[in-house]
Scaffold this motif. Sequence first.
Motif, PDB file in Angstrom:
ATOM      1  N   VAL A 129     -36.581 -40.680  13.742  1.00  0.00           N
ATOM      2  CA  VAL A 129     -35.218 -40.489  13.252  1.00  0.00           C
ATOM      3  C   VAL A 129     -34.353 -41.692  13.643  1.00  0.00           C
ATOM      4  N   PRO A 130     -33.541 -42.205  12.699  1.00  0.00           N
ATOM      5  CA  PRO A 130     -32.630 -43.286  13.075  1.00  0.00           C
ATOM      6  C   PRO A 130     -31.600 -42.797  14.097  1.00  0.00           C
ATOM      7  N   GLY A 131     -31.241 -43.671  15.000  1.00  0.00           N
ATOM      8  CA  GLY A 131     -30.324 -43.284  16.070  1.00  0.00           C
ATOM      9  C   GLY A 131     -31.106 -42.887  17.299  1.00  0.00           C
ATOM     10  N   ARG A 132     -30.437 -42.380  18.289  1.00  0.00           N
ATOM     11  CA  ARG A 132     -31.057 -42.008  19.553  1.00  0.00           C
ATOM     12  C   ARG A 132     -30.667 -40.590  19.943  1.00  0.00           C
ATOM     13  N   LEU A 133     -31.623 -39.894  20.553  1.00  0.00           N
ATOM     14  CA  LEU A 133     -31.301 -38.590  21.122  1.00  0.00           C
ATOM     15  C   LEU A 133     -30.460 -38.800  22.374  1.00  0.00           C
ATOM     16  N   PRO A 134     -29.489 -37.960  22.603  1.00  0.00           N
ATOM     17  CA  PRO A 134     -28.691 -38.108  23.815  1.00  0.00           C
ATOM     18  C   PRO A 134     -29.499 -37.739  25.061  1.00  0.00           C
ATOM     19  N   TYR A 135     -29.126 -38.301  26.187  1.00  0.00           N
ATOM     20  CA  TYR A 135     -29.659 -37.994  27.521  1.00  0.00           C
ATOM     21  C   TYR A 135     -31.082 -38.484  27.764  1.00  0.00           C
ATOM     22  N   GLY A 136     -31.582 -39.426  26.977  1.00  0.00           N
ATOM     23  CA  GLY A 136     -32.867 -40.064  27.247  1.00  0.00           C
ATOM     24  C   GLY A 136     -34.045 -39.106  27.260  1.00  0.00           C
ATOM     25  N   TRP A 137     -34.845 -39.185  28.328  1.00  0.00           N
ATOM     26  CA  TRP A 137     -36.047 -38.357  28.410  1.00  0.00           C
ATOM     27  C   TRP A 137     -35.726 -36.875  28.494  1.00  0.00           C
ATOM     28  N   LEU A 138     -34.646 -36.538  29.167  1.00  0.00           N
ATOM     29  CA  LEU A 138     -34.249 -35.131  29.239  1.00  0.00           C
ATOM     30  C   LEU A 138     -33.948 -34.598  27.843  1.00  0.00           C
ATOM     31  N   ALA A 153     -35.240 -35.791  25.113  1.00  0.00           N
ATOM     32  CA  ALA A 153     -36.518 -35.734  24.397  1.00  0.00           C
ATOM     33  C   ALA A 153     -37.287 -34.469  24.765  1.00  0.00           C
ATOM     34  N   ILE A 154     -37.270 -34.097  26.035  1.00  0.00           N
ATOM     35  CA  ILE A 154     -37.956 -32.875  26.467  1.00  0.00           C
ATOM     36  C   ILE A 154     -37.307 -31.653  25.831  1.00  0.00           C
ATOM     37  N   VAL A 155     -35.985 -31.617  25.840  1.00  0.00           N
ATOM     38  CA  VAL A 155     -35.269 -30.492  25.228  1.00  0.00           C
ATOM     39  C   VAL A 155     -35.548 -30.453  23.728  1.00  0.00           C
ATOM     40  N   ALA A 156     -35.563 -31.626  23.079  1.00  0.00           N
ATOM     41  CA  ALA A 156     -35.858 -31.675  21.642  1.00  0.00           C
ATOM     42  C   ALA A 156     -37.275 -31.171  21.374  1.00  0.00           C
ATOM     43  N   GLY A 157     -38.215 -31.498  22.252  1.00  0.00           N
ATOM     44  CA  GLY A 157     -39.584 -31.024  22.072  1.00  0.00           C
ATOM     45  C   GLY A 157     -39.714 -29.529  22.250  1.00  0.00           C
ATOM     46  N   VAL A 158     -39.056 -28.985  23.266  1.00  0.00           N
ATOM     47  CA  VAL A 158     -39.137 -27.537  23.524  1.00  0.00           C
ATOM     48  C   VAL A 158     -38.409 -26.746  22.440  1.00  0.00           C
ATOM     49  N   VAL A 159     -37.168 -27.146  22.150  1.00  0.00           N
ATOM     50  CA  VAL A 159     -36.390 -26.441  21.121  1.00  0.00           C
ATOM     51  C   VAL A 159     -37.007 -26.685  19.745  1.00  0.00           C
ATOM     52  N   GLY A 160     -37.505 -27.905  19.519  1.00  0.00           N
ATOM     53  CA  GLY A 160     -38.175 -28.211  18.258  1.00  0.00           C
ATOM     54  C   GLY A 160     -39.427 -27.379  18.070  1.00  0.00           C
ATOM     55  N   SER A 161     -40.124 -27.094  19.156  1.00  0.00           N
ATOM     56  CA  SER A 161     -41.295 -26.223  19.083  1.00  0.00           C
ATOM     57  C   SER A 161     -40.887 -24.830  18.627  1.00  0.00           C
ATOM     58  N   ILE A 188     -36.104 -32.219  12.941  1.00  0.00           N
ATOM     59  CA  ILE A 188     -34.906 -31.530  12.428  1.00  0.00           C
ATOM     60  C   ILE A 188     -33.798 -31.562  13.474  1.00  0.00           C
ATOM     61  N   LEU A 189     -34.142 -31.272  14.720  1.00  0.00           N
ATOM     62  CA  LEU A 189     -33.154 -31.272  15.801  1.00  0.00           C
ATOM     63  C   LEU A 189     -32.598 -32.676  16.044  1.00  0.00           C
ATOM     64  N   ALA A 190     -33.458 -33.697  15.964  1.00  0.00           N
ATOM     65  CA  ALA A 190     -32.991 -35.075  16.160  1.00  0.00           C
ATOM     66  C   ALA A 190     -32.048 -35.493  15.031  1.00  0.00           C
ATOM     67  N   PHE A 191     -32.355 -35.097  13.795  1.00  0.00           N
ATOM     68  CA  PHE A 191     -31.439 -35.369  12.686  1.00  0.00           C
ATOM     69  C   PHE A 191     -30.101 -34.676  12.910  1.00  0.00           C
ATOM     70  N   ALA A 192     -30.139 -33.438  13.364  1.00  0.00           N
ATOM     71  CA  ALA A 192     -28.893 -32.700  13.626  1.00  0.00           C
ATOM     72  C   ALA A 192     -28.095 -33.368  14.750  1.00  0.00           C
ATOM     73  N   ALA A 193     -28.761 -33.799  15.797  1.00  0.00           N
ATOM     74  CA  ALA A 193     -28.070 -34.468  16.899  1.00  0.00           C
ATOM     75  C   ALA A 193     -27.479 -35.791  16.439  1.00  0.00           C
ATOM     76  N   SER A 194     -28.224 -36.517  15.615  1.00  0.00           N
ATOM     77  CA  SER A 194     -27.729 -37.783  15.091  1.00  0.00           C
ATOM     78  C   SER A 194     -26.508 -37.570  14.201  1.00  0.00           C
ATOM     79  N   ALA A 195     -26.578 -36.553  13.342  1.00  0.00           N
ATOM     80  CA  ALA A 195     -25.448 -36.252  12.461  1.00  0.00           C
ATOM     81  C   ALA A 195     -24.231 -35.804  13.269  1.00  0.00           C
TER      82      ALA A 195
END
Length: 108
Positions: A45-54, A56-64, A92-99
């Motif tokens: 996804v273009p852009g960055r998830l907030p809070y770095g690795w944390l 990414a972990i939240v995006a993975g768990v919630v994305g699951s 989907i979650l990363a797109f929502a966070a980016s938007a």
Amino acid sequence: MVVALVLIAVLIIVAIAIWLTSTLIGLVITLFVAGIIGWIADSIVPGRLPYGWLGAIVAGVVGSWIGGLILGGFGPDIAGIAIIPALLGAIILAFAASAFTKVSGRKL
């Protein structure tokens, strides 16, 4: 009789220690897999998830969870996470966070 009680107590303590260790290791492995999935979604996804690795972990768990609602348990499973639905949900979650960060103008 006392020796038997001590041996039973030791066995119970060892069993609890093994269960606790395996549970903690399973949690660490699950969070690691979720972090990798979140990182892959962040790379797609273009852009960055907030809070770095944390984030990414939240995006993975919630994305699951999100991907499981959409696709169920489709595809390979690692550490209790179905990889394909988790990646789809994390994207989907990363797109929502980016938007959200673009609309609000905030940098998290």
